[in-house]
Design a protein around this motif. Structure first.
Motif, PDB file in Angstrom:
ATOM      1  N   ALA A  37      -6.975   0.472   5.364  1.00  0.00           N
ATOM      2  CA  ALA A  37      -6.607  -0.959   5.296  1.00  0.00           C
ATOM      3  C   ALA A  37      -5.341  -1.244   6.107  1.00  0.00           C
ATOM      4  CB  ALA A  37      -6.419  -1.391   3.840  1.00  0.00           C
ATOM      5  N   VAL A  38      -4.324  -0.421   5.953  1.00  0.00           N
ATOM      6  CA  VAL A  38      -3.071  -0.661   6.686  1.00  0.00           C
ATOM      7  C   VAL A  38      -3.296  -0.522   8.192  1.00  0.00           C
ATOM      8  CG1 VAL A  38      -0.780   0.329   7.156  1.00  0.00           C
ATOM      9  CG2 VAL A  38      -1.492  -0.127   4.804  1.00  0.00           C
ATOM     10  N   SER A  39      -4.124   0.435   8.592  1.00  0.00           N
ATOM     11  CA  SER A  39      -4.393   0.603  10.028  1.00  0.00           C
ATOM     12  C   SER A  39      -5.118  -0.610  10.606  1.00  0.00           C
ATOM     13  CB  SER A  39      -5.239   1.865  10.265  1.00  0.00           C
ATOM     14  OG  SER A  39      -4.558   3.007   9.826  1.00  0.00           O
ATOM     15  N   VAL A  40      -6.066  -1.170   9.846  1.00  0.00           N
ATOM     16  CA  VAL A  40      -6.742  -2.388  10.305  1.00  0.00           C
ATOM     17  C   VAL A  40      -5.714  -3.507  10.464  1.00  0.00           C
ATOM     18  CG1 VAL A  40      -8.439  -4.167   9.728  1.00  0.00           C
ATOM     19  CG2 VAL A  40      -8.978  -1.761   9.291  1.00  0.00           C
ATOM     20  N   GLY A  41      -4.847  -3.642   9.482  1.00  0.00           N
ATOM     21  CA  GLY A  41      -3.803  -4.660   9.559  1.00  0.00           C
ATOM     22  C   GLY A  41      -2.890  -4.452  10.754  1.00  0.00           C
ATOM     23  N   LEU A  42      -2.595  -3.202  11.059  1.00  0.00           N
ATOM     24  CA  LEU A  42      -1.722  -2.899  12.197  1.00  0.00           C
ATOM     25  C   LEU A  42      -2.367  -3.313  13.517  1.00  0.00           C
ATOM     26  CD1 LEU A  42       0.737  -1.616  13.576  1.00  0.00           C
ATOM     27  CD2 LEU A  42      -0.444   0.597  13.418  1.00  0.00           C
ATOM     28  N   GLY A  43      -3.622  -2.900  13.731  1.00  0.00           N
ATOM     29  CA  GLY A  43      -4.296  -3.267  14.982  1.00  0.00           C
ATOM     30  C   GLY A  43      -4.386  -4.774  15.146  1.00  0.00           C
ATOM     31  N   LEU A  44      -4.648  -5.453  14.032  1.00  0.00           N
ATOM     32  CA  LEU A  44      -4.737  -6.919  14.052  1.00  0.00           C
ATOM     33  C   LEU A  44      -3.372  -7.548  14.347  1.00  0.00           C
ATOM     34  CD1 LEU A  44      -6.260  -9.569  13.504  1.00  0.00           C
ATOM     35  CD2 LEU A  44      -5.901  -9.157  11.050  1.00  0.00           C
ATOM     36  N   ALA A  45      -2.338  -7.038  13.699  1.00  0.00           N
ATOM     37  CA  ALA A  45      -0.990  -7.601  13.893  1.00  0.00           C
ATOM     38  C   ALA A  45      -0.530  -7.417  15.339  1.00  0.00           C
ATOM     39  CB  ALA A  45      -0.004  -6.941  12.931  1.00  0.00           C
ATOM     40  N   LEU A  46      -0.856  -6.272  15.931  1.00  0.00           N
ATOM     41  CA  LEU A  46      -0.468  -6.030  17.326  1.00  0.00           C
ATOM     42  C   LEU A  46      -1.227  -6.969  18.267  1.00  0.00           C
ATOM     43  CD1 LEU A  46      -0.316  -2.111  17.401  1.00  0.00           C
ATOM     44  CD2 LEU A  46       1.610  -3.710  17.296  1.00  0.00           C
ATOM     45  N   GLY A  70      -7.236   5.672  13.630  1.00  0.00           N
ATOM     46  CA  GLY A  70      -7.700   5.043  14.867  1.00  0.00           C
ATOM     47  C   GLY A  70      -8.872   4.101  14.629  1.00  0.00           C
ATOM     48  N   MET A  71      -9.736   4.424  13.661  1.00  0.00           N
ATOM     49  CA  MET A  71     -10.862   3.528  13.359  1.00  0.00           C
ATOM     50  C   MET A  71     -10.333   2.197  12.843  1.00  0.00           C
ATOM     51  SD  MET A  71     -13.109   5.459  14.354  1.00  0.00           S
ATOM     52  CE  MET A  71     -12.752   7.145  14.858  1.00  0.00           C
ATOM     53  N   GLY A  72      -9.303   2.260  11.994  1.00  0.00           N
ATOM     54  CA  GLY A  72      -8.701   1.042  11.484  1.00  0.00           C
ATOM     55  C   GLY A  72      -8.016   0.252  12.584  1.00  0.00           C
ATOM     56  N   VAL A  73      -7.212   0.931  13.379  1.00  0.00           N
ATOM     57  CA  VAL A  73      -6.444   0.240  14.427  1.00  0.00           C
ATOM     58  C   VAL A  73      -7.394  -0.454  15.409  1.00  0.00           C
ATOM     59  CG1 VAL A  73      -4.920   0.579  16.409  1.00  0.00           C
ATOM     60  CG2 VAL A  73      -4.400   1.708  14.227  1.00  0.00           C
ATOM     61  N   LEU A  74      -8.447   0.255  15.817  1.00  0.00           N
ATOM     62  CA  LEU A  74      -9.359  -0.345  16.797  1.00  0.00           C
ATOM     63  C   LEU A  74     -10.181  -1.479  16.181  1.00  0.00           C
ATOM     64  CD1 LEU A  74      -8.365   1.802  18.696  1.00  0.00           C
ATOM     65  CD2 LEU A  74     -10.715   2.300  19.341  1.00  0.00           C
ATOM     66  N   ALA A  75     -10.524  -1.353  14.907  1.00  0.00           N
ATOM     67  CA  ALA A  75     -11.223  -2.447  14.228  1.00  0.00           C
ATOM     68  C   ALA A  75     -10.313  -3.673  14.156  1.00  0.00           C
ATOM     69  CB  ALA A  75     -11.655  -2.019  12.826  1.00  0.00           C
ATOM     70  N   GLY A  76      -9.063  -3.460  13.773  1.00  0.00           N
ATOM     71  CA  GLY A  76      -8.115  -4.567  13.695  1.00  0.00           C
ATOM     72  C   GLY A  76      -7.868  -5.195  15.058  1.00  0.00           C
TER      73      GLY A  76
END
Lengths: 175, 196
Positions: B55-64, A57-63
């Motif tokens: 890293a993959v989770s950051v990429g996922l949030g960004l891609a969405l 969740g930290m990654g997803v929210l940062a992205g």
């Protein structure tokens, strides 16, 4: 669970999410989040993102933030323990905004001794990481608290957690 | 196991980023952050210096959040193994604009070169496929790397590739290390790109 029939606080949280433009709702399920997750999943303006572990969740929210979207992260108190390093070395190190909504175990009528240690650790651990932590125990406090803390998160790029007490949720029955 | 990999990691990353266009890049901490910096610093790179496994989770949030941009996560095998559940999270969302390249030297390069699980029995491409990412392959030549790059630019994903590289460390090439700076310049570059 009597409070949930008296006042539909999960619907109030969902309403706040919409009002404040939350687009990505990442979660690891908990019984206390069941209705809110259903509401978010059914909402075409939101992306519900089930996680395998809370630190994702930290990654997803940062992205999401990098891409210009607001997010919220739902988890049970045990999940707080799963994401400590990600909070510290990603979210806090980069000063990403973070809004966590944590359903509590290990307090107020807990029946499972295995939940007690993490439940007790949640608030001090999050505060040590620099989060502001506010606990809610009454249904009619939920909407104003979530609104204030979520708003503060994105106006000040800060990290905040709202803890939903078992006093609100009802303690899980073991029998 | 197959023959000892000979691909040089910096050549692989150069091939992935050649004429990148509007590609947004997220790196995994350690070697792949240095590799991407060595290929040329760019504000559209979000370099991780921490958050191992995310890293993959950051990429996922960004891609969405940015469905009209291609997002490429370039990370290492150790970092990918730590966040391997995020492949299932990606598959559940199925973002067509996300590609993941794992630069696999079968080592924890930053901590003394200890063997990772891919040096023993684990096949990350099979794990990604099992997680539900059907476009998943293991690459061993530069021609395959170039084909992967062309493929994910053209065909909806998500895409996943393990690229087997030689175990030699390539040395540190340091991008900015202030996460707040990296974050803000990334967002500014994205906004500038959308205005033009």
């Amino acid at each position: 669970m009597s409070n949930s029939t008296e006042f539909d606080w999960p619907a109030a949280i969902h309403r706040v999410f919409k009002q404040q433009g939350v687009r990505q709702v990442a979660y690891v399920p908990d019984a206390g989040h069941r209705r809110l997750i259903e509401l978010c999943r059914a909402d075409d303006e939101m992306r519900a993102v089930p996680l395998t572990t809370e630190e994702e969740g930290m990654g997803v929210l940062a992205g999401a933030w990098l891409g210009g979207e607001r997010g919220a992260l739902l988890m049970q108190s045990s999940g707080v323990g799963n994401c400590i390093n990600a909070i510290a070395s990603l979210t806090r190190a980069c000063q990403f905004p973070l809004f966590m909504l944590v359903t509590m175990r290990g307090e107020w009528g807990e029946g499972n001794p295995w939940q007690i240690p993490m439940g007790r650790a949640v608030q001090p651990v999050l505060e040590t990481l620099g989060l502001r932590v506010t606990s809610v125990a009454q249904a009619d406090d939920v909407e104003s608290t979530v609104s204030a803390m979520l708003g503060m998160t994105y106006t000040t790029d800060s990290a905040n957690a709202v803890l939903l007490s078992q006093r609100l949720l009802g303690a899980k029955a073991f029998q | 196991m197959t023959a000892t990999p000979t691909l040089e990691r910096r050549a692989v990353v150069d091939a992935l980023l050649d004429e990148r266009g509007d590609l947004l890049v997220v790196t995994g901490l350690g070697g792949t952050t240095w590799d991407v910096a060595a290929s040329g610093d760019d504000p559209r790179n979000f370099y991780l210096w921490g958050g191992m496994g995310t890293a993959v989770s950051v990429g996922l949030g960004l891609a969405l959040a940015q469905p009209r941009h291609r997002v490429l996560v370039i990370t290492g095998d150790g970092e990918m193994l730590m966040g391997v559940g995020s492949l299932a999270t990606v598959a559940a969302q199925a973002p067509g604009n996300l590609a993941i390249a794992v630069i696999d030297n079968e080592r924890y390069g930053e901590t003394g070169g200890q063997l990772t699980h891919t040096a023993f029995a684990s096949d990350l491409a099979a794990m990604a496929r099992g997680a539900g990412i059907t476009h998943s392959a293991t690459l061993t030549t530069l021609a395959e790397v170039r084909a992967f790059r062309a493929h994910f630019t053209r065909v909806a994903g998500p895409h996943f590739a393990v690229i087997k590289v030689a175990s030699a460390n390539a040395g540190m090439v340091l991008p900015p290390r202030d996460g707040v700076l990296i974050k803000h310049r990334f967002k500014a570059a994205l906004a500038a790109g959308q205005r033009s």
